[in-house]
Design a protein around this motif. Structure first.
Motif, PDB file in Angstrom:
ATOM      1  N   MET A   1       0.792  -0.865   0.044  1.00  0.00           N
ATOM      2  CA  MET A   1       0.074  -0.167  -0.082  1.00  0.00           C
ATOM      3  C   MET A   1       0.837   1.155   0.332  1.00  0.00           C
ATOM      4  SD  MET A   1      -2.807  -1.091   2.880  1.00  0.00           S
ATOM      5  CE  MET A   1      -2.028  -2.058   3.470  1.00  0.00           C
ATOM      6  N   ILE A   2       2.018   1.378   0.980  1.00  0.00           N
ATOM      7  CA  ILE A   2       2.712   2.343   0.825  1.00  0.00           C
ATOM      8  C   ILE A   2       3.688   2.357  -0.297  1.00  0.00           C
ATOM      9  CG2 ILE A   2       5.020   3.631   1.379  1.00  0.00           C
ATOM     10  CD1 ILE A   2       3.770   2.079   4.691  1.00  0.00           C
ATOM     11  N   VAL A   3       3.679   1.118  -1.493  1.00  0.00           N
ATOM     12  CA  VAL A   3       4.135   1.211  -2.445  1.00  0.00           C
ATOM     13  C   VAL A   3       3.885   1.777  -3.379  1.00  0.00           C
ATOM     14  CG1 VAL A   3       5.681  -0.167  -4.564  1.00  0.00           C
ATOM     15  CG2 VAL A   3       6.205   0.022  -1.974  1.00  0.00           C
ATOM     16  N   THR A   4       2.517   1.915  -3.412  1.00  0.00           N
ATOM     17  CA  THR A   4       1.635   1.901  -4.284  1.00  0.00           C
ATOM     18  C   THR A   4       1.123   3.522  -4.499  1.00  0.00           C
ATOM     19  OG1 THR A   4       0.230  -0.379  -5.204  1.00  0.00           O
ATOM     20  CG2 THR A   4      -0.929   1.791  -5.390  1.00  0.00           C
ATOM     21  N   SER A  73      -7.338  -7.931 -18.976  1.00  0.00           N
ATOM     22  CA  SER A  73      -8.666  -8.238 -18.398  1.00  0.00           C
ATOM     23  C   SER A  73      -9.783  -6.998 -17.691  1.00  0.00           C
ATOM     24  CB  SER A  73      -8.753  -9.630 -17.374  1.00  0.00           C
ATOM     25  OG  SER A  73      -8.033  -9.602 -16.263  1.00  0.00           O
ATOM     26  N   THR A  74      -8.412  -6.652 -16.435  1.00  0.00           N
ATOM     27  CA  THR A  74      -9.291  -5.483 -15.790  1.00  0.00           C
ATOM     28  C   THR A  74      -9.195  -4.371 -16.884  1.00  0.00           C
ATOM     29  OG1 THR A  74      -8.085  -5.434 -14.163  1.00  0.00           O
ATOM     30  CG2 THR A  74      -9.591  -6.932 -13.871  1.00  0.00           C
ATOM     31  N   GLY A  75      -8.156  -4.307 -16.786  1.00  0.00           N
ATOM     32  CA  GLY A  75      -7.606  -1.964 -17.084  1.00  0.00           C
ATOM     33  C   GLY A  75      -7.782  -1.725 -16.007  1.00  0.00           C
ATOM     34  N   LEU A  76      -7.667  -2.016 -14.490  1.00  0.00           N
ATOM     35  CA  LEU A  76      -7.829  -1.474 -12.997  1.00  0.00           C
ATOM     36  C   LEU A  76      -5.897  -1.263 -13.115  1.00  0.00           C
ATOM     37  CD1 LEU A  76     -10.406  -3.263 -11.217  1.00  0.00           C
ATOM     38  CD2 LEU A  76     -10.470  -0.547 -12.418  1.00  0.00           C
ATOM     39  N   GLY A  77      -5.923  -0.822 -12.007  1.00  0.00           N
ATOM     40  CA  GLY A  77      -4.161  -0.850 -11.986  1.00  0.00           C
ATOM     41  C   GLY A  77      -3.099   0.928 -11.159  1.00  0.00           C
ATOM     42  N   ILE A  78      -1.641   0.754 -11.385  1.00  0.00           N
ATOM     43  CA  ILE A  78      -1.507   2.201 -11.006  1.00  0.00           C
ATOM     44  C   ILE A  78      -1.754   3.176 -11.824  1.00  0.00           C
ATOM     45  CG2 ILE A  78       0.494   3.116 -10.489  1.00  0.00           C
ATOM     46  CD1 ILE A  78       1.186   0.826  -8.991  1.00  0.00           C
ATOM     47  N   LEU A  79      -2.053   2.312 -13.648  1.00  0.00           N
ATOM     48  CA  LEU A  79      -1.353   3.658 -14.696  1.00  0.00           C
ATOM     49  C   LEU A  79      -3.202   4.686 -14.885  1.00  0.00           C
ATOM     50  CD1 LEU A  79      -0.223   4.870 -17.195  1.00  0.00           C
ATOM     51  CD2 LEU A  79      -0.911   3.176 -18.213  1.00  0.00           C
ATOM     52  N   PRO A  80      -4.121   3.240 -14.774  1.00  0.00           N
ATOM     53  CA  PRO A  80      -5.394   4.598 -14.920  1.00  0.00           C
ATOM     54  C   PRO A  80      -5.516   4.973 -13.858  1.00  0.00           C
ATOM     55  CG  PRO A  80      -5.852   1.870 -14.211  1.00  0.00           C
ATOM     56  CD  PRO A  80      -4.054   2.651 -14.803  1.00  0.00           C
ATOM     57  N   GLY A  81      -5.008   5.035 -12.583  1.00  0.00           N
ATOM     58  CA  GLY A  81      -4.800   5.694 -10.905  1.00  0.00           C
ATOM     59  C   GLY A  81      -4.677   6.795 -11.305  1.00  0.00           C
ATOM     60  N   GLY A 159      -8.455  -2.070  -5.890  1.00  0.00           N
ATOM     61  CA  GLY A 159      -8.654  -2.008  -3.854  1.00  0.00           C
ATOM     62  C   GLY A 159      -7.823  -3.431  -3.763  1.00  0.00           C
ATOM     63  N   ILE A 160      -7.000  -3.902  -4.166  1.00  0.00           N
ATOM     64  CA  ILE A 160      -6.593  -5.687  -3.990  1.00  0.00           C
ATOM     65  C   ILE A 160      -5.297  -4.936  -3.169  1.00  0.00           C
ATOM     66  CG2 ILE A 160      -5.475  -7.822  -4.419  1.00  0.00           C
ATOM     67  CD1 ILE A 160      -8.568  -7.041  -5.363  1.00  0.00           C
ATOM     68  N   GLU A 161      -5.461  -5.779  -2.494  1.00  0.00           N
ATOM     69  CA  GLU A 161      -4.023  -5.248  -0.712  1.00  0.00           C
ATOM     70  C   GLU A 161      -2.920  -6.488  -1.115  1.00  0.00           C
ATOM     71  OE1 GLU A 161      -6.036  -5.494   2.869  1.00  0.00           O
ATOM     72  OE2 GLU A 161      -7.205  -3.529   2.835  1.00  0.00           O
ATOM     73  N   ALA A 162      -2.123  -6.082  -2.535  1.00  0.00           N
ATOM     74  CA  ALA A 162      -0.832  -6.789  -2.595  1.00  0.00           C
ATOM     75  C   ALA A 162      -0.069  -6.135  -3.261  1.00  0.00           C
ATOM     76  CB  ALA A 162      -1.390  -7.856  -3.679  1.00  0.00           C
ATOM     77  N   MET A 163       0.940  -6.451  -3.285  1.00  0.00           N
ATOM     78  CA  MET A 163       2.136  -5.563  -3.826  1.00  0.00           C
ATOM     79  C   MET A 163       1.758  -6.168  -5.275  1.00  0.00           C
ATOM     80  SD  MET A 163       5.041  -3.887  -3.492  1.00  0.00           S
ATOM     81  CE  MET A 163       5.419  -4.155  -1.941  1.00  0.00           C
ATOM     82  N   PRO A 164       2.292  -4.482  -6.012  1.00  0.00           N
ATOM     83  CA  PRO A 164       1.768  -4.213  -7.073  1.00  0.00           C
ATOM     84  C   PRO A 164       2.735  -4.650  -8.191  1.00  0.00           C
ATOM     85  CG  PRO A 164       2.681  -2.315  -6.520  1.00  0.00           C
ATOM     86  CD  PRO A 164       2.184  -3.117  -5.113  1.00  0.00           C
ATOM     87  N   THR A 165       2.412  -5.321  -8.669  1.00  0.00           N
ATOM     88  CA  THR A 165       3.662  -6.237 -10.788  1.00  0.00           C
ATOM     89  C   THR A 165       3.868  -5.680 -10.951  1.00  0.00           C
ATOM     90  OG1 THR A 165       1.957  -7.851 -10.984  1.00  0.00           O
ATOM     91  CG2 THR A 165       3.049  -8.519  -8.982  1.00  0.00           C
ATOM     92  N   SER A 166       3.214  -4.850 -11.626  1.00  0.00           N
ATOM     93  CA  SER A 166       2.922  -3.876 -12.311  1.00  0.00           C
ATOM     94  C   SER A 166       2.615  -2.570 -12.818  1.00  0.00           C
ATOM     95  CB  SER A 166       2.651  -4.472 -14.439  1.00  0.00           C
ATOM     96  OG  SER A 166       1.752  -4.873 -14.432  1.00  0.00           O
ATOM     97  N   LEU A 168      -0.677  -2.383 -14.506  1.00  0.00           N
ATOM     98  CA  LEU A 168      -1.424  -2.537 -14.978  1.00  0.00           C
ATOM     99  C   LEU A 168      -1.780  -3.298 -13.656  1.00  0.00           C
ATOM    100  CD1 LEU A 168      -1.787  -1.896 -18.593  1.00  0.00           C
ATOM    101  CD2 LEU A 168      -2.886  -0.936 -16.676  1.00  0.00           C
ATOM    102  N   SER A 169      -1.348  -3.732 -12.516  1.00  0.00           N
ATOM    103  CA  SER A 169      -2.383  -4.797 -11.937  1.00  0.00           C
ATOM    104  C   SER A 169      -2.775  -4.362 -10.821  1.00  0.00           C
ATOM    105  CB  SER A 169      -0.978  -5.513 -10.879  1.00  0.00           C
ATOM    106  OG  SER A 169      -0.113  -4.852 -10.568  1.00  0.00           O
ATOM    107  N   PRO A 170      -4.099  -4.564  -9.870  1.00  0.00           N
ATOM    108  CA  PRO A 170      -5.056  -4.357  -9.488  1.00  0.00           C
ATOM    109  C   PRO A 170      -3.750  -3.808  -8.194  1.00  0.00           C
ATOM    110  CG  PRO A 170      -6.369  -5.681 -10.703  1.00  0.00           C
ATOM    111  CD  PRO A 170      -4.715  -5.787 -11.076  1.00  0.00           C
ATOM    112  N   ALA A 171      -3.988  -3.136  -7.453  1.00  0.00           N
ATOM    113  CA  ALA A 171      -3.631  -2.732  -6.325  1.00  0.00           C
ATOM    114  C   ALA A 171      -3.979  -2.140  -5.026  1.00  0.00           C
ATOM    115  CB  ALA A 171      -2.169  -1.779  -6.539  1.00  0.00           C
ATOM    116  N   SER A 172      -4.019  -1.840  -3.974  1.00  0.00           N
ATOM    117  CA  SER A 172      -4.204  -0.581  -2.819  1.00  0.00           C
ATOM    118  C   SER A 172      -3.814   0.561  -2.110  1.00  0.00           C
ATOM    119  CB  SER A 172      -5.097  -0.863  -1.991  1.00  0.00           C
ATOM    120  OG  SER A 172      -5.894  -0.358  -1.685  1.00  0.00           O
TER     121      SER A 172
END
Length: 225
Positions: A1-4, A73-81, A159-166, A168-172
């Motif tokens: 979450m801090i990294v994101t 598949s989802t299009g969600l992630g750091i870049l759209p945010g 909204g996925i509480e995990a370390m982002p891998t790219s 365009l990977s869902p994160a929080s």
């Protein structure tokens, strides 16, 4: 979450900064009448748009664009945010940049032109350098809003509480986790303590940003003095 949180903040600032500076130069140095009567009032109107509107547009436009361009598949992630946040902080950064460039005395421009500098050399070497404290303040305030924004980011980041891998990977982010999880865990549990720690970290980062703004303001005042 801090990294994101930091990734979204830095990326959105990198996207919005050149647009804000370029728009401010156009509104002050290139077309000052258009900038004062039309451009700046329109930019200031954008600051009143609710965050949920940016989130809805981002979800339907930016996320859809990510799906079609990158075939995810989802299009969600750091870049759209980051793209949504860049649009949100752009009015604030542009308005403060315009004010900073207008605060530069006209005698600086006239003296530069009298010494043989071209118009663009005057803007680059004299105007922007003189307005640097104000421009840095605009950048820090934009980063502060990007770091603390919640609703619009929550709608496009996944909204996925995990370390982002790219990108365009869902994160929080910290703020999205606080808003979605505070009412879920029982008071006194380990998860609840973690959320309070995240809130304290968020408050500490906000204080750091405020201190940086004050330091920049003091240095700018000394330079003018």
């Amino acid at each position: 979450m801090i990294v994101t949180s930091f990734a979204v903040m830095v990326l959105s600032t990198l996207i919005a900064l050149p647009i804000a500076i370029g728009s401010a130069i156009f509104a002050v140095e290139i077309q000052p009448k258009f900038g004062s009567k039309i451009f700046q009032p329109l930019i200031e109107l954008l600051t009143g748009i609710p965050s949920v509107v940016f989130g809805l547009i981002g979800f339907h436009v930016v996320v859809g664009l990510m799906k079609s361009v990158f075939h995810v598949s989802t299009g969600l992630g750091i870049l759209p945010g980051a793209i949504v946040l860049a649009v949100m902080i752009l009015p604030t950064m542009t308005t403060l940049s315009v004010d900073g460039l207008r605060a530069v005395p006209d005698s600086y421009r006239q003296g530069s032109l009298a010494l043989g500098y071209t118009r663009w050399q005057t803007i680059w070497h004299v105007v922007l350098k003189s307005a640097m404290p104000s421009l840095m303040t605009a950048v820090i305030l934009g980063m502060t809003r990007a770091f603390g924004e919640t609703l619009a980011v929550r709608m496009v980041i996944g909204g996925i509480e995990a370390m982002p891998t790219s990108l365009l990977s869902p994160a929080s982010t910290i703020t999205t986790t606080l808003t979605t999880s505070m009412a879920v865990y029982a008071e006194g549990s380990a998860q609840d303590d973690v959320l309070w720690a995240l809130g304290l970290l968020l408050m500490g980062m906000s204080l750091i940003f405020i201190l940086i703004i004050h330091l920049i303001g003091r240095k700018g005042a000394k330079a003018r003095g």
